[in-house]
Scaffold this motif. Structure first.
Motif, short mmCIF file in Angstrom:
data_model
loop_
_atom_site.label_atom_id
_atom_site.label_comp_id
_atom_site.label_asym_id
_atom_site.label_seq_id
_atom_site.Cartn_x
_atom_site.Cartn_y
_atom_site.Cartn_z
N HIS A 138 61.71 -41.61 -21.31
CA HIS A 138 62.61 -40.99 -21.76
C HIS A 138 62.67 -39.10 -21.78
O HIS A 138 63.35 -38.49 -21.86
N TRP A 139 61.09 -38.79 -22.04
CA TRP A 139 60.99 -37.39 -21.63
C TRP A 139 61.23 -36.84 -20.36
O TRP A 139 61.78 -35.94 -20.47
N ILE A 140 60.88 -37.63 -19.31
CA ILE A 140 61.13 -37.30 -18.13
C ILE A 140 62.77 -37.03 -17.99
O ILE A 140 63.11 -36.25 -17.18
N THR A 141 63.55 -37.83 -18.23
CA THR A 141 64.82 -38.06 -18.14
C THR A 141 65.65 -36.66 -18.82
O THR A 141 66.32 -36.11 -18.32
N PHE A 142 64.94 -36.47 -20.22
CA PHE A 142 65.28 -35.40 -20.93
C PHE A 142 65.16 -34.08 -20.14
O PHE A 142 65.83 -33.13 -19.90
N LYS A 143 64.06 -34.07 -19.68
CA LYS A 143 63.53 -32.62 -18.90
C LYS A 143 64.12 -32.60 -17.43
O LYS A 143 64.55 -31.30 -17.03
N LYS A 144 64.38 -33.77 -16.59
CA LYS A 144 64.72 -33.44 -15.14
C LYS A 144 66.19 -34.07 -14.74
O LYS A 144 66.67 -33.57 -13.85
N ALA A 145 66.83 -34.82 -15.58
CA ALA A 145 67.80 -35.32 -15.19
C ALA A 145 69.07 -34.41 -15.42
O ALA A 145 68.93 -33.52 -16.25
N ASN A 146 70.15 -34.71 -14.91
CA ASN A 146 71.41 -34.21 -15.11
C ASN A 146 72.08 -34.46 -16.14
O ASN A 146 71.66 -35.18 -16.96
N LYS A 147 73.28 -33.65 -16.77
CA LYS A 147 73.85 -33.71 -18.13
C LYS A 147 74.36 -35.15 -18.42
O LYS A 147 74.51 -35.67 -19.23
N TYR A 148 74.89 -36.13 -17.01
CA TYR A 148 75.45 -37.35 -17.23
C TYR A 148 74.37 -38.26 -17.75
O TYR A 148 74.49 -38.96 -18.53
N TYR A 149 73.12 -38.17 -17.14
CA TYR A 149 71.94 -39.05 -17.46
C TYR A 149 71.61 -38.70 -18.97
O TYR A 149 71.34 -39.46 -19.78
N LYS A 150 71.43 -37.31 -19.12
CA LYS A 150 71.18 -36.86 -20.72
C LYS A 150 72.21 -37.39 -21.91
O LYS A 150 71.68 -37.87 -22.68
N ARG A 151 73.44 -37.20 -21.24
CA ARG A 151 74.57 -37.78 -22.38
C ARG A 151 74.39 -39.18 -22.52
O ARG A 151 74.39 -39.68 -23.77
N ASP A 152 74.23 -40.11 -21.55
CA ASP A 152 74.14 -41.49 -21.74
C ASP A 152 72.98 -41.88 -22.38
O ASP A 152 72.86 -42.64 -23.17
N MET A 153 71.73 -41.17 -22.11
CA MET A 153 70.56 -41.46 -22.74
C MET A 153 70.74 -41.16 -24.28
O MET A 153 70.36 -42.21 -25.25
N ALA A 154 71.23 -40.09 -24.72
CA ALA A 154 71.41 -39.83 -25.87
C ALA A 154 72.35 -40.69 -26.86
O ALA A 154 72.11 -41.22 -27.75
N PHE A 155 73.39 -41.04 -26.00
CA PHE A 155 74.37 -42.17 -26.65
C PHE A 155 73.69 -43.39 -26.77
O PHE A 155 74.02 -43.71 -28.15
N GLU A 156 72.92 -44.14 -26.01
CA GLU A 156 72.26 -44.99 -26.07
C GLU A 156 71.14 -45.00 -27.19
O GLU A 156 71.24 -45.81 -27.96
N LEU A 157 70.41 -43.82 -27.36
CA LEU A 157 69.39 -43.69 -28.24
C LEU A 157 69.79 -43.71 -29.79
O LEU A 157 69.41 -44.30 -30.74
N ILE A 158 71.06 -43.02 -29.72
CA ILE A 158 71.62 -42.99 -31.21
C ILE A 158 72.28 -44.44 -31.36
O ILE A 158 72.13 -44.70 -32.66
N SER A 159 72.97 -45.16 -30.54
CA SER A 159 73.31 -46.39 -30.88
C SER A 159 72.33 -47.54 -31.22
O SER A 159 72.42 -48.31 -32.13
#
Length: 260
Positions: A138-159
């Motif tokens: 999750h941390w590497i996604t936050f640090k290195k991913a584009n905004k679409y991956y970060k958006r989807d990750m945030a949505f999934e973690l909140i859910s």
């Protein structure tokens, strides 16, 4: 033999395509295990439910793994929805796992391959590394991913957090069981999904370990045909036994390290 040479020797492109029946299997293979495990847990038979939960985790992993490589035979939205729903039920952001898995194929077992870090460890070290593995995904996604991956990750973690809050606030015991078992499964991912298929393969990382034996592959839902997957990642899991047969016929001399 380098993996680029192997690819040229094996016919595989026809295996990319799924029939309607195969598409239905790949998109629904986890559901029977999911509902049986929840039913048994609801009735209070937690120990009986446990193997069904394990098979759910394995088949859901197969489903999302095909989604990573656009091999579910469905459109973009349905693939995204499958990964989103499985994020909630598996207690991890599947889009974060996808981001790291695609990098794993690109940088296999190199310094930039964060998914593959546990491959160089001892088996017990890989198990103990599990919590750090899930944090890094999750941390590497936050640090290195584009905004679409970060958006989807945030949505999934909140859910996931909303789902867990509801379950524990209202004391829904069979779902508490499910959450705890899935969380435990996630902590073992560095061992089961990485170490088992990649240890002692650093000399040629894309020639990962594989599995032969009818019942071994049936019981693991073809998830240990990992050499085949790394060589031809666009081939859906349901077609990997056929791909393995072709590789064995064309390249019988290939040294295939077994998973177990």
């Amino acid at each position: 033999m380098k993996h680029t040479e192997l690819i040229k020797k094996v016919e595989w492109k026809d295996l990319k395509y799924l029939s309607t029946k195969e598409m239905l299997v790949e998109n629904n293979i986890s559901l029977p295990w999911f509902f049986i495990s929840l039913f048994l847990a609801y009735k209070g038979y937690y120990w009986v439910a446990l193997p069904f939960s394990g098979f759910y985790f394995l088949t859901a992993l197969r489903q999302v793994h095909n989604g990573f490589h656009n091999s579910l035979g469905t459109g973009k939205f349905l693939t995204w929805l499958s990964m989103y729903l499985n994020s909630i039920s598996m207690m991890a952001s599947i889009h974060a796992v996808k981001f790291n898995h695609i990098r794993h194929h690109k940088y296999c077992l190199s310094e930039e391959d964060y998914e593959g870090k546990s491959a160089s460890m001892k088996w017990y070290e890989a198990i103990l590394y599990g919590p750090k593995h899930m944090f890094l995904i999750h941390w590497i996604t936050f640090k290195k991913a584009n905004k679409y991956y970060k958006r989807d990750m945030a949505f999934e973690l909140i859910s996931i957090l909303v789902f867990a809050f509801i379950v524990f606030y209202f004391q829904i015991n069979f779902l508490k069981y499910h959450i705890l078992v899935m969380f435990f499964g996630e902590l073992l991912m560095a061992f089961f999904a990485v170490w088992t298929v990649h240890h002692d393969t650093h000399e040629n990382p894309n020639i990962a370990r594989t599995q032969r034996g009818f019942w071994k592959n049936k019981l693991t839902f073809s998830m240990f045909y990992h050499m085949e997957h790394h060589l031809f990642p666009a081939v859906p899991t349901i077609k990997l036994p056929k791909l393995a047969e072709r590789i064995d016929n064309v390249l019988p001399e290939l040294n295939k390290k077994q998973t177990f």
